[in-house]
Design an enzyme around this catalytic site. Structure first.
Site, short mmCIF file in Angstrom:
data_model
loop_
_atom_site.label_atom_id
_atom_site.label_comp_id
_atom_site.label_asym_id
_atom_site.label_seq_id
_atom_site.Cartn_x
_atom_site.Cartn_y
_atom_site.Cartn_z
N SER A 140 -32.68 32.50 33.75
CA SER A 140 -31.66 32.09 34.71
C SER A 140 -30.47 31.53 33.95
O SER A 140 -30.62 31.05 32.82
CB SER A 140 -32.21 31.00 35.63
OG SER A 140 -31.18 30.39 36.39
N TYR A 153 -36.22 22.92 37.50
CA TYR A 153 -36.00 24.38 37.47
C TYR A 153 -35.35 24.79 36.16
O TYR A 153 -35.78 25.74 35.50
CB TYR A 153 -35.14 24.79 38.65
CG TYR A 153 -34.88 26.28 38.72
CD1 TYR A 153 -35.87 27.16 39.14
CD2 TYR A 153 -33.63 26.80 38.37
CE1 TYR A 153 -35.64 28.52 39.20
CE2 TYR A 153 -33.39 28.16 38.42
CZ TYR A 153 -34.39 29.03 38.84
OH TYR A 153 -34.16 30.37 38.89
#
Length: 256
Positions: A140, A153
């Protein structure tokens, strides 16, 4: 001669029943791969398998909790060959470190990091034995830049980024390639659910705000991530390993 880029290949895709995973599963099957879809959601995986088969592709659904090593090993024991592994399954969490309790952190780590490790633990030895394989990890942009309120995250995706480099280095001379993709925001049902859960009553406003954080002015579509995945897992990318590819609408380099 067929022009299908994955003809004769067997691909295993975690979280392959929805969002980015669904797009990858559909495209890989269209390009000739036999696709094994690993999902917790049985109904979703079965529906996608039926859709692929109805269009002439080959696919099989497997119920699998990637965070549980025994579950992974049992599923993988039923799959003979793995030419391609896509570690796509993942979950998210909103909060800085003060608003991330131990349960939150453990949940993110267990699915996003341990889940990828469990798949690699099961698949790499057989790729090593066959002397070839392509691995794609879904990282990501959160692994590359600081994003507000994404402590757990971001930590997990940073681990995926580092894991990619480690696998690529360790198995460089065993014919195994390992790369990662770092998407920016992608418009999936996951995103819609994420916004609805965390910003109730502000869905339209937040969708517009999050869309505009990409310099290109919109979120990506799952098919756009799948196209990069196809290239990196195909023989055309045979000289590419140990790299991360931000598919991000300019988020990392142009957000200034």
């Amino acid at each position: 001669m067929s022009n299908k880029r994955l003809l004769g290949k067997t691909a295993v895709i975690t979280g392959g029943g929805s969002g980015i995973g669904r797009a990858i599963s559909l495209l890989f099957a269209k390009e000739g791969a036999f696709v094994h879809i690993l999902e917790l959601n049985t109904e979703r995986a079965d529906m996608l398998t039926d859709e692929i088969q109805a269009s002439g592709g080959q696919a099989q659904a497997h119920v699998c909790d990637v965070s549980n090593q025994q579950s992974v090993l049992e599923v993988m024991a039923r799959i003979n060959t793995v030419d391609i592994l896509v570690n796509n399954a993942g979950i998210a969490h909103v909060g800085d470190v003060e608003h991330t309790n131990e349960t939150d952190f453990d949940r993110i780590y267990t699915v996003n990091v341990k889940g990828a490790y469990n798949m690699l633990y099961a698949v790499v030895p057989r790729m090593k034995k066959q002397g070839a394989g392509a691995i794609l990890n879904m990282a990501s942009i959160a692994a590359l830049v600081g994003i507000t309120d994404r402590f757990a995250y971001s930590t997990s995706k940073g681990a995926i980024y580092a894991m990619t480099l480690s696998i690529a280095r360790d198995y460089l001379h065993h014919g195994i390639r390992c790369n990662s993709i770092s998407p920016a925001r992608v418009h999936t049902p996951f995103v819609d659910g994420f916004i609805a859960k965390n910003y109730p009553g502000q869905e339209a406003e937040m969708f517009e705000k999050l869309s505009k954080t990409q310099p290109i002015g919109r979120m990506a579509q799952p098919d756009e991530i799948a196209s990069m995945a196809l290239f990196l897992c195909s023989d055309e990318a045979g000289f590419i390993t140990g790299n991360d590819y931000p598919v991000d609408g300019g988020f990392v380099k142009l957000n200034n």
